[in-house]
Design a protein around this motif. Structure first.
Motif, PDB file in Angstrom:
ATOM      1  N   ARG A 106      10.204   0.391  -2.627  1.00  0.00           N
ATOM      2  CA  ARG A 106       9.147  -0.177  -3.460  1.00  0.00           C
ATOM      3  C   ARG A 106       8.148   0.927  -3.796  1.00  0.00           C
ATOM      4  NH1 ARG A 106       9.601  -5.718  -3.613  1.00  0.00           N
ATOM      5  NH2 ARG A 106       8.698  -5.325  -5.649  1.00  0.00           N
ATOM      6  N   TYR A 107       8.482   1.679  -4.868  1.00  0.00           N
ATOM      7  CA  TYR A 107       7.666   2.830  -5.248  1.00  0.00           C
ATOM      8  C   TYR A 107       6.333   2.405  -5.838  1.00  0.00           C
ATOM      9  CZ  TYR A 107      11.760   5.830  -4.703  1.00  0.00           C
ATOM     10  OH  TYR A 107      12.834   6.514  -4.205  1.00  0.00           O
ATOM     11  N   ASN A 108       5.310   3.202  -5.547  1.00  0.00           N
ATOM     12  CA  ASN A 108       3.998   2.997  -6.150  1.00  0.00           C
ATOM     13  C   ASN A 108       3.685   4.052  -7.199  1.00  0.00           C
ATOM     14  OD1 ASN A 108       2.394   0.713  -4.833  1.00  0.00           O
ATOM     15  ND2 ASN A 108       3.358   1.715  -3.093  1.00  0.00           N
ATOM     16  N   GLN A 141      -8.397  -6.864   0.684  1.00  0.00           N
ATOM     17  CA  GLN A 141      -8.651  -5.434   0.876  1.00  0.00           C
ATOM     18  C   GLN A 141      -7.423  -4.617   0.485  1.00  0.00           C
ATOM     19  OE1 GLN A 141     -11.287  -3.748   1.651  1.00  0.00           O
ATOM     20  NE2 GLN A 141     -12.698  -5.006   2.825  1.00  0.00           N
ATOM     21  N   GLY A 142      -6.235  -5.140   0.828  1.00  0.00           N
ATOM     22  CA  GLY A 142      -4.997  -4.427   0.515  1.00  0.00           C
ATOM     23  C   GLY A 142      -4.816  -4.248  -0.983  1.00  0.00           C
ATOM     24  N   PHE A 143      -5.055  -5.320  -1.747  1.00  0.00           N
ATOM     25  CA  PHE A 143      -4.906  -5.228  -3.203  1.00  0.00           C
ATOM     26  C   PHE A 143      -5.990  -4.339  -3.810  1.00  0.00           C
ATOM     27  CE2 PHE A 143      -2.663  -9.395  -2.668  1.00  0.00           C
ATOM     28  CZ  PHE A 143      -1.428  -8.931  -3.082  1.00  0.00           C
ATOM     29  N   THR A 144      -7.201  -4.427  -3.255  1.00  0.00           N
ATOM     30  CA  THR A 144      -8.292  -3.589  -3.760  1.00  0.00           C
ATOM     31  C   THR A 144      -7.958  -2.115  -3.558  1.00  0.00           C
ATOM     32  OG1 THR A 144      -9.849  -5.325  -3.190  1.00  0.00           O
ATOM     33  CG2 THR A 144     -10.766  -3.154  -3.603  1.00  0.00           C
ATOM     34  N   ARG A 145      -7.420  -1.820  -2.382  1.00  0.00           N
ATOM     35  CA  ARG A 145      -7.038  -0.445  -2.077  1.00  0.00           C
ATOM     36  C   ARG A 145      -5.936   0.033  -3.031  1.00  0.00           C
ATOM     37  NH1 ARG A 145      -7.864   2.240   2.745  1.00  0.00           N
ATOM     38  NH2 ARG A 145      -8.608   0.313   3.684  1.00  0.00           N
ATOM     39  N   ARG A 146      -5.019  -0.870  -3.322  1.00  0.00           N
ATOM     40  CA  ARG A 146      -3.908  -0.508  -4.204  1.00  0.00           C
ATOM     41  C   ARG A 146      -4.416  -0.236  -5.617  1.00  0.00           C
ATOM     42  NH1 ARG A 146       1.100  -4.586  -4.589  1.00  0.00           N
ATOM     43  NH2 ARG A 146       2.141  -3.627  -6.366  1.00  0.00           N
ATOM     44  N   SER A 203       0.819  -1.191   0.000  1.00  0.00           N
ATOM     45  CA  SER A 203       0.000   0.000   0.000  1.00  0.00           C
ATOM     46  C   SER A 203       0.854   1.241   0.000  1.00  0.00           C
ATOM     47  CB  SER A 203      -0.882   0.005   1.231  1.00  0.00           C
ATOM     48  OG  SER A 203      -1.564   1.214   1.304  1.00  0.00           O
ATOM     49  N   GLU A 204       0.361   2.277  -0.670  1.00  0.00           N
ATOM     50  CA  GLU A 204       1.058   3.547  -0.613  1.00  0.00           C
ATOM     51  C   GLU A 204       0.567   4.349   0.579  1.00  0.00           C
ATOM     52  OE1 GLU A 204      -1.440   6.266  -3.657  1.00  0.00           O
ATOM     53  OE2 GLU A 204      -0.401   4.541  -4.457  1.00  0.00           O
ATOM     54  N   ASP A 205      -0.469   3.876   1.227  1.00  0.00           N
ATOM     55  CA  ASP A 205      -0.977   4.546   2.407  1.00  0.00           C
ATOM     56  C   ASP A 205      -0.117   4.109   3.587  1.00  0.00           C
ATOM     57  OD1 ASP A 205      -2.247   5.290   4.678  1.00  0.00           O
ATOM     58  OD2 ASP A 205      -4.237   4.635   4.053  1.00  0.00           O
ATOM     59  N   PRO A 206       0.670   5.036   4.160  1.00  0.00           N
ATOM     60  CA  PRO A 206       1.594   4.632   5.220  1.00  0.00           C
ATOM     61  C   PRO A 206       0.894   3.920   6.368  1.00  0.00           C
ATOM     62  CG  PRO A 206       1.995   6.899   4.557  1.00  0.00           C
ATOM     63  CD  PRO A 206       0.739   6.460   3.865  1.00  0.00           C
ATOM     64  N   GLU A 207      -0.326   4.326   6.679  1.00  0.00           N
ATOM     65  CA  GLU A 207      -1.037   3.675   7.781  1.00  0.00           C
ATOM     66  C   GLU A 207      -1.231   2.197   7.487  1.00  0.00           C
ATOM     67  OE1 GLU A 207      -2.707   5.149  10.803  1.00  0.00           O
ATOM     68  OE2 GLU A 207      -0.910   6.286  10.347  1.00  0.00           O
ATOM     69  N   TYR A 243      -4.260   3.269  -7.638  1.00  0.00           N
ATOM     70  CA  TYR A 243      -3.740   3.351  -9.009  1.00  0.00           C
ATOM     71  C   TYR A 243      -4.730   4.100  -9.903  1.00  0.00           C
ATOM     72  CZ  TYR A 243      -3.236   2.052 -13.848  1.00  0.00           C
ATOM     73  OH  TYR A 243      -3.175   2.125 -15.209  1.00  0.00           O
ATOM     74  N   LEU A 244      -6.013   3.714  -9.818  1.00  0.00           N
ATOM     75  CA  LEU A 244      -7.031   4.323 -10.679  1.00  0.00           C
ATOM     76  C   LEU A 244      -7.171   5.814 -10.394  1.00  0.00           C
ATOM     77  CD1 LEU A 244      -9.688   1.490 -10.469  1.00  0.00           C
ATOM     78  CD2 LEU A 244      -8.508   2.225 -12.543  1.00  0.00           C
ATOM     79  N   CYS A 245      -7.125   6.156  -9.087  1.00  0.00           N
ATOM     80  CA  CYS A 245      -7.287   7.561  -8.727  1.00  0.00           C
ATOM     81  C   CYS A 245      -6.137   8.407  -9.251  1.00  0.00           C
ATOM     82  CB  CYS A 245      -7.369   7.712  -7.208  1.00  0.00           C
ATOM     83  SG  CYS A 245      -8.892   7.073  -6.525  1.00  0.00           S
ATOM     84  N   ARG A 246      -4.940   7.825  -9.271  1.00  0.00           N
ATOM     85  CA  ARG A 246      -3.758   8.621  -9.609  1.00  0.00           C
ATOM     86  C   ARG A 246      -3.427   8.607 -11.095  1.00  0.00           C
ATOM     87  NH1 ARG A 246      -1.450  10.429  -5.063  1.00  0.00           N
ATOM     88  NH2 ARG A 246      -2.019   9.358  -3.147  1.00  0.00           N
TER      89      ARG A 246
END
Ligand SMILES: [Zn+2]
Length: 421
Positions: free
Chosen positions: A312-314, A192-197, A64-68, A201-204
């Motif tokens: 591991r850049y996103n 959930q982790g992959f869905t969030r990722r 995840s790119e979300d640090p939390e 991706y789609l948002c960015r």
């Protein structure tokens, strides 16, 4: 059942994401399964309920790119699976290594590591954090390393280690740095982790980003080096026959693999690629967080003894145009971004058995594309590698589909492994 709730939850995340950025939803048919190489999965639910207890693998865990999320601070429990991510009940004591720098309050820690590797990490980190200080010799450092047993169910202990990770003072041996605190990620957590990722991706990957990618790709595409295929020929064209389209995709994937070789552990200082040692995972620096790295891998060179960082850049633009350093995690998403930009309808494929790739839709059929292997339409490739397939999911902006049957000739065996795992 929980599967349906999860599917709806995943969908809600994606819908929220696409709505928030006013993206057009993809065209319909994303759940279609045109390929008929494997039998369909029986049962009404899109995936089985078997939990995967094995630890997060090298490539396909939530990155995840979300640090939390990356730091394991946010855990999602389903009603049916409350035990999945809780702390181990039987042996809450875990061994950690601790080094207390003289005259400083903050200690450095390591989960599940040996003294030699922790020592290499200490030398590297102490020099990075304050280059002007004199680092004690190995004997003094080694004598100062304490081996402690910690009670991982103690909230204060958990807080200490989460703070240490945030501050860059913790070396972890698992991709999820807090696996020793709360146990392996559950099936729900991983999905959930992959869905969030995918959502991130789609948002960015906005139309503006896609346009930048094409502007960057166009001048460096050389027809002479790519079987005479022109840049304009890379775009999706509905009028092509299946074989014409696949031929162009083969050229494109061949270019991708030449431009983006798989990164193992090469030393970034001297280039040595032999006998380097993986030291563990650390949290990204502020600069690395800018490109949404969730964690950084450290490798000790066997030749020049420097430590190389592998963030591991996103950020697909960073990976494609700058670092050109990744594995199937980075490259599957980078290829997805390029293919999206070229007008293809795409899916992001995640194999629970440690691999990720992409698919594009050609003539109504989803076609397998593996940017790490330059493979096009070879769905049984992974079976031939001897992978112990369990779950393979396809992610789009609209849904998550179990496509395990497309990638194995023996879907029954894959389903039986789900129960064992
Ligand atoms: Zn080196």
């Amino acid at each position: 059942g929980w599967g349906m709730r999860l599917a709806l939850g995943a969908l809600a995340l994606l819908v929220f994401c696409t709505d928030a950025f006013s993206r057009e939803p993809r065209s319909s048919g994303v759940s279609g399964r045109a390929r008929s190489r494997g039998p369909r999965l029986p049962g009404g639910r899109p995936w089985g309920s078997a939990m995967l207890k094995n630890s997060v693998s090298e490539e396909s865990g939530p990155q995840s790119e979300d640090p939390e999320v990356a730091q394991g601070l946010q855990h999602i429990y389903s009603e049916d699976d409350t035990g999945g991510a809780s702390a181990p009940q039987e042996s809450p004591l875990v061994s950690v290594l601790k080094y207390q720098p003289p005259g400083q309050e903050a200690a450095l820690f390591s989960f599940g590591n040996n003294h030699t590797m922790f020592l290499a990490y200490l030398r590297y980190t102490l020099a990075e954090q304050s280059p002007e200080q004199t680092i004690p010799c190995d004997e003094v450092l080694n004598a100062s390393i304490l081996e402690l047993s910690i009670n991982v169910s103690d909230p204060d202990v958990q807080q200490t280690f989460k703070q240490s990770w945030r501050d860059g003072r913790l070396l972890a041996m698992t991709k999820d740095p807090f696996e020793v605190l709360h146990g392996s990620l559950s099936f729900d957590d991983r999905l959930q982790g992959f869905t969030r990722r995918m959502c991130q991706y789609l948002c960015r990957t906005t139309p503006a980003v896609q346009s930048r990618l094409l502007q960057w790709l166009s001048p460096q595409w050389s027809p002479g080096a790519n079987d005479g295929v022109q840049f304009e020929d890379l775009f999706f064209k509905a009028s092509l026959t299946r074989e014409e389209a696949l031929q162009r995709l083969r050229v494109f994937m061949g270019w991708f693999k030449r431009e983006y070789p798989y990164y193992y552990d090469n030393c970034m200082a001297c280039g040595n690629a032999r006998n380097n040692t993986f030291l563990g995972y650390v949290s990204p620096s502020a600069a690395e967080r800018q490109y949404r790295a969730g964690r950084v891998e450290l490798y000790l060179c066997s030749s020049c003894h420097t430590v190389s960082r592998f963030p591991r850049y996103n950020d697909v633009v960073k990976v494609l145009s700058e670092t050109k350093r990744g594995r199937c995690g980075e490259y599957s998403v980078a290829a997805l971004a390029l293919l999206d930009s070229l007008g293809y309808e795409t899916r992001w494929i995640v194999d629970w058995a440690d691999h990720l790739w992409t698919e594009v839709r050609v003539d109504g059929e989803w076609i397998h594309l593996d940017p790490c292997e330059a493979a096009v339409d070879e769905p049984l490739l992974y079976e031939s590698w001897g992978k112990n397939q369990t779950y393979i999911f396809a992610f789009t902006s609209l849904n998550v589909v179990d496509v395990t049957g497309d990638y194995t000739s023996n879907v029954t065996a894959a389903m039986q492994r789900r129960e064992i795992n």
